[in-house]
Design a protein around this motif. Structure first.
Motif, PDB file in Angstrom:
ATOM      1  N   LEU A  24       8.896 109.551 -21.829  1.00 14.10           N
ATOM      2  CA  LEU A  24       8.345 110.967 -21.916  1.00 14.10           C
ATOM      3  C   LEU A  24       7.250 111.563 -21.221  1.00 14.10           C
ATOM      4  CD1 LEU A  24       8.865 110.873 -25.933  1.00 14.10           C
ATOM      5  CD2 LEU A  24      10.628 111.929 -24.360  1.00 14.10           C
ATOM      6  N   SER A  25       6.713 110.636 -20.541  1.00 14.48           N
ATOM      7  CA  SER A  25       5.544 111.043 -19.706  1.00 14.48           C
ATOM      8  C   SER A  25       4.189 111.353 -20.707  1.00 14.48           C
ATOM      9  CB  SER A  25       5.744 112.055 -18.869  1.00 14.48           C
ATOM     10  OG  SER A  25       6.685 111.876 -18.023  1.00 14.48           O
ATOM     11  N   LEU A  26       4.140 110.632 -21.755  1.00 13.65           N
ATOM     12  CA  LEU A  26       3.055 110.772 -22.899  1.00 13.65           C
ATOM     13  C   LEU A  26       1.917 110.049 -22.623  1.00 13.65           C
ATOM     14  CD1 LEU A  26       5.266 111.508 -26.085  1.00 13.65           C
ATOM     15  CD2 LEU A  26       4.303 113.227 -24.384  1.00 13.65           C
ATOM     16  N   TRP A  27       1.912 109.013 -21.811  1.00 14.99           N
ATOM     17  CA  TRP A  27       0.830 108.124 -21.717  1.00 14.99           C
ATOM     18  C   TRP A  27      -0.560 108.886 -21.081  1.00 14.99           C
ATOM     19  CZ3 TRP A  27      -0.735 104.127 -23.923  1.00 14.99           C
ATOM     20  CH2 TRP A  27       0.047 103.030 -24.214  1.00 14.99           C
ATOM     21  N   THR A  28      -0.085 109.538 -19.933  1.00 13.71           N
ATOM     22  CA  THR A  28      -1.309 110.307 -19.232  1.00 13.71           C
ATOM     23  C   THR A  28      -1.994 111.329 -20.216  1.00 13.71           C
ATOM     24  OG1 THR A  28      -0.182 110.305 -17.135  1.00 13.71           O
ATOM     25  CG2 THR A  28      -1.709 111.898 -17.416  1.00 13.71           C
ATOM     26  N   PRO A  29      -1.505 112.217 -20.923  1.00 10.75           N
ATOM     27  CA  PRO A  29      -1.825 113.057 -22.076  1.00 10.75           C
ATOM     28  C   PRO A  29      -2.846 112.254 -23.177  1.00 10.75           C
ATOM     29  CG  PRO A  29       0.289 113.245 -22.108  1.00 10.75           C
ATOM     30  CD  PRO A  29       0.118 112.662 -21.031  1.00 10.75           C
ATOM     31  N   LEU A  30      -1.904 111.048 -23.498  1.00  6.02           N
ATOM     32  CA  LEU A  30      -2.888 110.250 -24.544  1.00  6.02           C
ATOM     33  C   LEU A  30      -3.965 109.740 -24.118  1.00  6.02           C
ATOM     34  CD1 LEU A  30      -2.594 109.035 -27.345  1.00  6.02           C
ATOM     35  CD2 LEU A  30      -1.233 107.169 -26.461  1.00  6.02           C
ATOM     36  N   LEU A  31      -3.950 108.892 -22.997  1.00  7.78           N
ATOM     37  CA  LEU A  31      -5.217 108.646 -22.360  1.00  7.78           C
ATOM     38  C   LEU A  31      -6.232 109.560 -22.062  1.00  7.78           C
ATOM     39  CD1 LEU A  31      -3.734 105.525 -20.198  1.00  7.78           C
ATOM     40  CD2 LEU A  31      -4.643 105.625 -22.724  1.00  7.78           C
ATOM     41  N   SER A  32      -5.919 110.586 -21.756  1.00  5.33           N
ATOM     42  CA  SER A  32      -6.684 111.670 -21.391  1.00  5.33           C
ATOM     43  C   SER A  32      -7.623 112.290 -22.758  1.00  5.33           C
ATOM     44  CB  SER A  32      -6.126 112.952 -20.938  1.00  5.33           C
ATOM     45  OG  SER A  32      -5.354 113.865 -22.028  1.00  5.33           O
ATOM     46  N   LEU A  33      -7.023 111.872 -23.959  1.00  3.32           N
ATOM     47  CA  LEU A  33      -7.797 112.318 -25.052  1.00  3.32           C
ATOM     48  C   LEU A  33      -8.787 111.307 -25.564  1.00  3.32           C
ATOM     49  CD1 LEU A  33      -4.450 113.643 -26.966  1.00  3.32           C
ATOM     50  CD2 LEU A  33      -6.472 115.078 -26.239  1.00  3.32           C
ATOM     51  N   LEU A  34      -8.712 110.204 -24.804  1.00  3.35           N
ATOM     52  CA  LEU A  34      -9.894 109.117 -25.091  1.00  3.35           C
ATOM     53  C   LEU A  34     -11.127 109.473 -24.571  1.00  3.35           C
ATOM     54  CD1 LEU A  34      -8.163 105.908 -24.067  1.00  3.35           C
ATOM     55  CD2 LEU A  34      -8.770 106.390 -26.152  1.00  3.35           C
ATOM     56  N   ALA A  35     -11.071 110.545 -24.006  1.00  4.64           N
ATOM     57  CA  ALA A  35     -12.391 111.063 -23.495  1.00  4.64           C
ATOM     58  C   ALA A  35     -12.555 112.688 -23.784  1.00  4.64           C
ATOM     59  CB  ALA A  35     -12.243 111.495 -21.804  1.00  4.64           C
ATOM     60  N   HIS A  36     -11.914 113.074 -24.760  1.00  2.00           N
ATOM     61  CA  HIS A  36     -12.098 114.606 -25.603  1.00  2.00           C
ATOM     62  C   HIS A  36     -13.490 114.835 -26.043  1.00  2.00           C
ATOM     63  CE1 HIS A  36     -11.081 118.001 -27.874  1.00  2.00           C
ATOM     64  NE2 HIS A  36     -10.076 118.138 -27.376  1.00  2.00           N
ATOM     65  N   GLY A  37     -13.965 115.720 -25.963  1.00  2.00           N
ATOM     66  CA  GLY A  37     -15.064 116.228 -26.541  1.00  2.00           C
ATOM     67  C   GLY A  37     -15.478 115.973 -28.024  1.00  2.00           C
ATOM     68  N   GLU A  38     -14.348 116.067 -28.633  1.00  3.73           N
ATOM     69  CA  GLU A  38     -14.388 116.030 -30.016  1.00  3.73           C
ATOM     70  C   GLU A  38     -14.354 114.497 -30.557  1.00  3.73           C
ATOM     71  OE1 GLU A  38     -14.696 115.869 -33.900  1.00  3.73           O
ATOM     72  OE2 GLU A  38     -14.814 117.875 -33.374  1.00  3.73           O
ATOM     73  N   ARG A  39     -15.066 114.055 -31.253  1.00  3.81           N
ATOM     74  CA  ARG A  39     -15.231 112.392 -31.537  1.00  3.81           C
ATOM     75  C   ARG A  39     -14.031 112.296 -32.364  1.00  3.81           C
ATOM     76  NH1 ARG A  39     -19.983 111.881 -36.110  1.00  3.81           N
ATOM     77  NH2 ARG A  39     -19.093 113.188 -37.540  1.00  3.81           N
ATOM     78  N   GLU A  40     -13.468 112.957 -33.326  1.00  4.86           N
ATOM     79  CA  GLU A  40     -12.446 112.651 -34.288  1.00  4.86           C
ATOM     80  C   GLU A  40     -11.163 112.542 -33.263  1.00  4.86           C
ATOM     81  OE1 GLU A  40     -11.763 111.834 -37.859  1.00  4.86           O
ATOM     82  OE2 GLU A  40     -13.654 110.976 -37.130  1.00  4.86           O
ATOM     83  N   LEU A  41     -11.074 113.323 -32.414  1.00  2.00           N
ATOM     84  CA  LEU A  41      -9.726 113.182 -31.227  1.00  2.00           C
ATOM     85  C   LEU A  41      -9.788 111.993 -30.654  1.00  2.00           C
ATOM     86  CD1 LEU A  41      -9.343 116.879 -30.242  1.00  2.00           C
ATOM     87  CD2 LEU A  41      -8.009 115.643 -32.329  1.00  2.00           C
ATOM     88  N   ARG A  42     -10.986 111.378 -30.063  1.00  2.00           N
ATOM     89  CA  ARG A  42     -11.318 110.150 -29.479  1.00  2.00           C
ATOM     90  C   ARG A  42     -10.868 109.122 -30.439  1.00  2.00           C
ATOM     91  NH1 ARG A  42     -16.065 112.773 -28.136  1.00  2.00           N
ATOM     92  NH2 ARG A  42     -17.398 110.970 -29.136  1.00  2.00           N
ATOM     93  N   ARG A  43     -11.264 109.141 -31.516  1.00  2.00           N
ATOM     94  CA  ARG A  43     -10.901 107.760 -32.620  1.00  2.00           C
ATOM     95  C   ARG A  43      -9.554 107.969 -32.809  1.00  2.00           C
ATOM     96  NH1 ARG A  43      -9.784 107.455 -37.973  1.00  2.00           N
ATOM     97  NH2 ARG A  43      -9.942 109.564 -38.344  1.00  2.00           N
ATOM     98  N   MET A  44      -9.016 109.100 -33.012  1.00  2.00           N
ATOM     99  CA  MET A  44      -7.394 109.214 -33.137  1.00  2.00           C
ATOM    100  C   MET A  44      -6.665 108.569 -31.869  1.00  2.00           C
ATOM    101  SD  MET A  44      -6.644 109.839 -36.293  1.00  2.00           S
ATOM    102  CE  MET A  44      -5.080 109.545 -36.351  1.00  2.00           C
ATOM    103  N   ALA A  45      -7.198 108.891 -30.780  1.00  2.00           N
ATOM    104  CA  ALA A  45      -6.605 108.509 -29.499  1.00  2.00           C
ATOM    105  C   ALA A  45      -6.446 106.977 -29.462  1.00  2.00           C
ATOM    106  CB  ALA A  45      -7.097 109.261 -28.308  1.00  2.00           C
ATOM    107  N   ALA A  46      -7.599 106.599 -29.786  1.00  2.00           N
ATOM    108  CA  ALA A  46      -7.775 104.914 -29.587  1.00  2.00           C
ATOM    109  C   ALA A  46      -6.974 104.415 -30.618  1.00  2.00           C
ATOM    110  CB  ALA A  46      -9.399 104.756 -29.899  1.00  2.00           C
ATOM    111  N   TRP A  47      -6.833 104.858 -31.647  1.00  2.00           N
ATOM    112  CA  TRP A  47      -5.715 104.349 -32.662  1.00  2.00           C
ATOM    113  C   TRP A  47      -4.640 104.358 -32.159  1.00  2.00           C
ATOM    114  CZ3 TRP A  47      -6.112 106.455 -38.465  1.00  2.00           C
ATOM    115  CH2 TRP A  47      -5.284 105.553 -39.246  1.00  2.00           C
ATOM    116  N   CYS A  48      -4.146 105.381 -31.730  1.00  2.00           N
ATOM    117  CA  CYS A  48      -2.892 105.544 -31.363  1.00  2.00           C
ATOM    118  C   CYS A  48      -2.497 104.420 -29.949  1.00  2.00           C
ATOM    119  CB  CYS A  48      -2.291 106.987 -30.934  1.00  2.00           C
ATOM    120  SG  CYS A  48      -2.090 108.099 -32.193  1.00  2.00           S
ATOM    121  N   VAL A  49      -3.400 104.380 -29.078  1.00  2.00           N
ATOM    122  CA  VAL A  49      -3.190 103.420 -28.194  1.00  2.00           C
ATOM    123  C   VAL A  49      -3.212 102.080 -28.804  1.00  2.00           C
ATOM    124  CG1 VAL A  49      -4.349 102.399 -26.251  1.00  2.00           C
ATOM    125  CG2 VAL A  49      -4.467 104.685 -26.385  1.00  2.00           C
TER     126      VAL A  49
END
Length: 246
Positions: free
Chosen positions: A125-150
């Protein structure tokens, strides 16, 4: 034939009502309870209506149903789990979406990729790239959730561990886990994701050790030796705990 449609056809055949059913009903063995729109004030029949036996219990054809959500989706035209994954990621990458809605989407996404098939489908589904990009998001809660999903996606899954490594995700997780000043909750989820990424997958363990060398923890570790891996992960957690107390 599509697997779900094939299963649907099989279920339909196995649970079809014999032609003698009307006669049986007349003899009092079974009875079908049908509610018509005109029977009440609701113009739409209730979705909970099911065929009943004479004593009021559900018909075996319904009670014994083996239809899973994917088959029901194929029958009623609802979104597939792949569609739901894509939709969640669209919400997460939409700058106009509120943080609350993004967190809801992330929670749904994480639950979906708990399935091994869905986790493996991230690549298709080509979702790895957007998921990993969220690891660097400016909002800490989104970084946390991205790491959780990974971490959820790569846990006990060599195929997704390989994809994370190929996409450069392991050094990113090491950086998050060791970054001074990063939110403690984010660092802990990064450690969880790193732990899932390296266990029983030597290439990822080697890359992680290389990235940790600058922090004084670059020794060669056998990815299949859980005690050795626990030693590295425990060391990272101790660093985070110390930062939390500081």
């Amino acid at each position: 034939m599509d697997r779900n449609l094939n299963n649907l056809l099989k279920w339909s055949i196995e649970n079809s009502v014999p032609s003698s059913a009307p006669a049986a009903a007349a003899n009092g063995t079974t009875a079908a309870v049908t509610t018509h729109p005109s029977d009440n004030n609701n113009s739409t029949p209730s979705s909970t209506e099911t065929p009943q036996t004479a004593n009021g219990t559900a018909s075996p054809a319904v009670a014994g149903s083996t239809l899973n959500p994917e088959i029901l989706s194929a029958l009623f035209g609802g979104p597939s789990e792949a569609d739901l994954m894509r939709a969640a990621m669209e919400v997460l990458t939409d700058d106009t979406t509120t943080l609350d809605n993004k967190l809801i989407a992330f929670d749904n996404f994480e639950q979906l990729i708990e399935s091994l098939d869905n986790a493996n489908n991230l690549e298709n589904l080509s979702l790895w790239t957007p998921l990993l990009s969220l690891l660097a998001h400016g909002e800490r809660e989104l970084r946390r959730m991205a790491a959780w999903c990974v971490g959820t996606a790569v846990q006990n899954n060599a195929r997704t561990q390989e994809r994370l490594l190929a996409m450069g995700g392991v050094p990113t997780l090491v950086g998050m886990a060791t970054q001074e000043g990063e939110d403690v909750a984010v660092r802990r989820k990064a450690i969880y994701a790193l732990s899932s990424a390296v266990r029983n997958y030597q290439p990822a363990m080697d890359v992680a050790a290389e990235a940790l060398a600058v922090h004084g923890r670059g020794d060669k570790v056998d990815a299949a030796d859980m005690d050795a891996v626990d030693g590295v992960i425990g060391w990272l957690r101790e660093r985070v705990d110390a930062a939390a107390k500081a």
